[in-house]
Write an enzyme that holds these catalytic residues in place. Structure first.
Site, PDB file in Angstrom:
ATOM      1  CG  MET A 163      -2.150  -0.756   1.142  1.00 19.80           C
ATOM      2  SD  MET A 163      -3.392  -0.237   2.366  1.00 19.80           S
ATOM      3  CE  MET A 163      -2.506  -0.384   3.902  1.00 19.80           C
ATOM      4  NE  ARG A 291      -8.156   1.740   9.206  1.00 19.10           N
ATOM      5  CZ  ARG A 291      -8.783   2.834   8.794  1.00 19.10           C
ATOM      6  NH1 ARG A 291     -10.102   2.849   8.702  1.00 19.10           N
ATOM      7  NH2 ARG A 291      -8.093   3.908   8.457  1.00 19.10           N
ATOM      8  CE1 TYR A 436       0.633  -1.623  12.026  1.00 20.64           C
ATOM      9  CE2 TYR A 436       2.749  -1.340  10.962  1.00 20.64           C
ATOM     10  CZ  TYR A 436       1.870  -2.121  11.661  1.00 20.64           C
ATOM     11  OH  TYR A 436       2.221  -3.404  12.008  1.00 20.64           O
ATOM     12  CD  GLU A 437      -2.565  -0.571   7.355  1.00 20.64           C
ATOM     13  OE1 GLU A 437      -3.489   0.038   6.762  1.00 20.64           O
ATOM     14  OE2 GLU A 437      -1.569  -1.009   6.772  1.00 20.64           O
ATOM     15  N   GLY A 438      -4.222   3.765  10.126  1.00 19.86           N
ATOM     16  CA  GLY A 438      -5.156   4.648  10.817  1.00 19.86           C
ATOM     17  C   GLY A 438      -4.843   4.637  12.293  1.00 19.86           C
TER      18      GLY A 438
END
Length: 585
Positions: A163, A291, A436-438
């Site tokens: 990503m 997530r 990470y990942e939000g």
């Protein structure tokens, strides 16, 4: 110093009893041929791979790290061979559809696999970690030509994806990104720009890497509504090297065996995924999967911390304990797991880890029901519930993973602070999962603002109905009635808190943001109360067996020692009435 033992008995308890997943599989045509024995064999083999192949590379990979030389990245010794063993074992294909070369097994079994590989080698797991999400994204948004060209290669493990979102000025706010894409005469696009923090952006595990890149088309509106998603391979279909270069790798606090890359795209050839200017919608297919997987990283760290602390505490002897188990031998010094402070820490490690396992596997099972359920109403309910639980699992699990790793290190005393013991690496590796990942703050906002208040509280009411139904069932059992009463009580208080925040938002739009973190932790505690009420109900009357006796002990410990934190979170949610002052510039 630390020997990983896959928690197969507890995994089977969650899968077979807590979830009763095999009965659900029989009602899903895609899984009707899957039985208890086959599922148990898959989980057992996954544990053997994680413990036998990945765990021995964890410390050496951390100390050696990745090496960068003129655009090329070399991963730690043993990582490529471990990846080949992963591919040869069929693990990359576990939860992918059979039509694309996958095994067509449930996400639930994939969750068990992921927990074990994150427990044993988080850095290595970063390389295949995004593969399933990229597979789902390409399957949902790729053209027939792109699906034909790349889906089977992802499933087989021949290609690993990445990503590429973050830029120096665009982290959580992806609307600030500057990478651009220009239409080309061949029907594709030319991508130009730079990306940072690209996990696995360059490595030596596969010959090709598939970059999923967010960029702007020339006619894109400003902000996040103007972002498109592109598929940009490292090597093009004709074998040419694409105009993608790794400019360097980061030197990090943890997961040092994972190559975190800075990438440059200079008129790189790529193809659009999904519709123009709707790249975030396409990307979120991948990020929602990611997530959940990051939440399972938190679970994996908690399990690793629990195992290492329990093993050390049973061996380390210091002082005489005030009390000992009946029949234990007298000695000048006792194992420290006899001492109350250590017992409390170890019980917290065990209780939270096993409770999170039930909730994390439940979320994965809901994804299976949402995709494969025979009843449309059931599928819709499962999808709604999984959407609600995903930010909770991501944020609550990763926060607990780091906190429990710190608690486990304390069990070791000074020895935990040195590299001779694995727990210091667990602590370092676990920290990134909260970012990470939000980030976890974004997850809390997403949970409260979008998933709870955004639909008028419907999804939360449905979840609480399930919790209350469990409380009602368990209340008829003498061993569980107190647990059931506490669960029902906190369901009511959680619902009241959500209603109060919804009512206050009209007059004070910032208030839900001030309360979001505490609301997420409150929901996490109530969800754990549900998990332990159900576990106690399933184990009541079976205390003669050590496994079930341990479950009942953990349930009692949770309600006595851990659930009271919910009162603290409720106080803080109430305190969010008070606006926060601005800090001076």
């Amino acid at each position: 110093m630390w020997h990983y033992q896959a928690p197969l008995r507890d995994m089977r308890f969650v899968i077979e009893e807590w979830l009763a997943a095999p009965a659900d599989w029989q009602r899903m045509p895609a899984f009707a041929a899957l039985d208890v024995e086959l599922a148990a064999q898959v989980v057992e083999e996954a544990g053997r791979f994680a413990g036998g192949v990945l765990a021995p590379l964890n410390a050496s990979g951390d100390r050696q790290g990745c090496r960068f030389d003129n655009g090329r990245v070399t991963t730690p010794d043993g990582f490529p061979a471990a990846y080949q063993a992963f591919v040869d074992g069929g693990w990359a294909a576990l939860a992918c559809a059979e039509e694309h070369g996958g095994q067509g097994l449930p996400q639930l079994l994939n969750a068990a696999l992921l927990e074990m590989i994150y427990s044993t080698n988080h850095a290595w797991a970063m390389y295949p970690g995004i593969a399933h999400g990229a597979y789902e994204c390409l399957r949902a948004h790729g053209t027939p030509e792109l699906r034909e060209r790349y889906l089977a290669a992802i499933v087989s493990g021949e290609i690993l994806p990445t990503m590429c979102l973050t830029e120096p000025q665009a982290g959580s706010d992806v609307g600030l990104l500057r990478a651009r894409a220009e239409p080309a005469a061949d029907g594709g696009y030319r991508i130009t720009g730079g990306k940072i923090f690209a996990s696995g952006g360059e490595h030596d595990l596969t010959a090709n890497i598939l970059h999923l890149v967010l960029a702007r088309l020339p006619d894109a509106p400003s902000g996040s509504r103007g972002i498109s998603l592109f598929l940009v391979p490292k090597r093009l279909p004709d074998g040419r090297h694409n105009a993608v270069r790794c400019d360097g790798i980061e030197h990090k606090l943890g997961i040092r065996g994972s190559a975190t890359c800075t990438l440059s795209f200079e008129q790189a050839e790529g193809w659009l995924l999904g519709e123009p200017h709707k790249g975030l919608a396409a990307m979120f297919v991948m990020m929602n999967s990611a997530r959940l997987h990051v939440g399972l990283q938190g679970l994996g760290h908690a399990e690793a911390a629990w195992q290492s602390a329990a093993q050390y505490a049973a061996e380390r002897r210091q002082m005489r304990a005030v009390r000992r188990p009946e029949g234990s031998a007298e000695a000048p010094a006792d194992p420290i797991h006899y001492h109350p402070a250590m017992r409390r820490t170890l019980l917290e490690l065990r209780t939270l880890t096993e409770g999170m396992r039930a909730l994390g596997y439940w979320t994965a099972h809901l994804l299976d029901e949402a995709e494969q359920g025979a009843d449309p109403a059931l599928r819709a309910r499962a999808e709604s519930r999984a959407q609600l639980l995903t930010p909770l699992v991501k944020a609550f699990f990763t926060e607990q993973g780091f906190r429990l790793a710190s608690a486990a290190l304390q069990v070791f005393g000074g020895y935990g602070y040195v590299q001779d013991y694995a727990v210091e690496q667990t602590l370092r590796d676990s920290r990134i999962a909260m970012i990470y990942e939000g980030s976890n703050e974004i997850q809390a906002n997403d949970l409260l603002l979008r998933k709870v208040l955004g639909d008028g509280g419907a999804a939360l009411r449905g979840l609480l109905e399930t919790f209350r139904a469990e409380a009602e069932t368990a209340s008829a059992l003498p061993e569980c009635s107190a647990f059931a009463s506490a669960l029902g009580h906190y369901c009511d208080r959680l619902a009241t808190a959500a209603e109060g925040l919804a009512a206050a938002a009209a007059q004070d739009p910032e208030r839900p943001y001030r309360a979001a973190g505490d609301f997420l932790r409150l929901l996490g505690l109530v969800a754990l109360a549900f998990a332990w009420t159900r576990s106690a109900r399933l184990c009541q009357g079976r205390a003669a067996a050590p496994f079930h006796a341990g479950k009942l002990e953990s349930a009692a410990f949770f309600f006595a020692y851990l659930l009271p934190e919910a009162d603290h979170r409720l106080v803080l949610i109430e305190a969010s009435r008070q606006p926060l002052p601005f800090l001076p510039e």
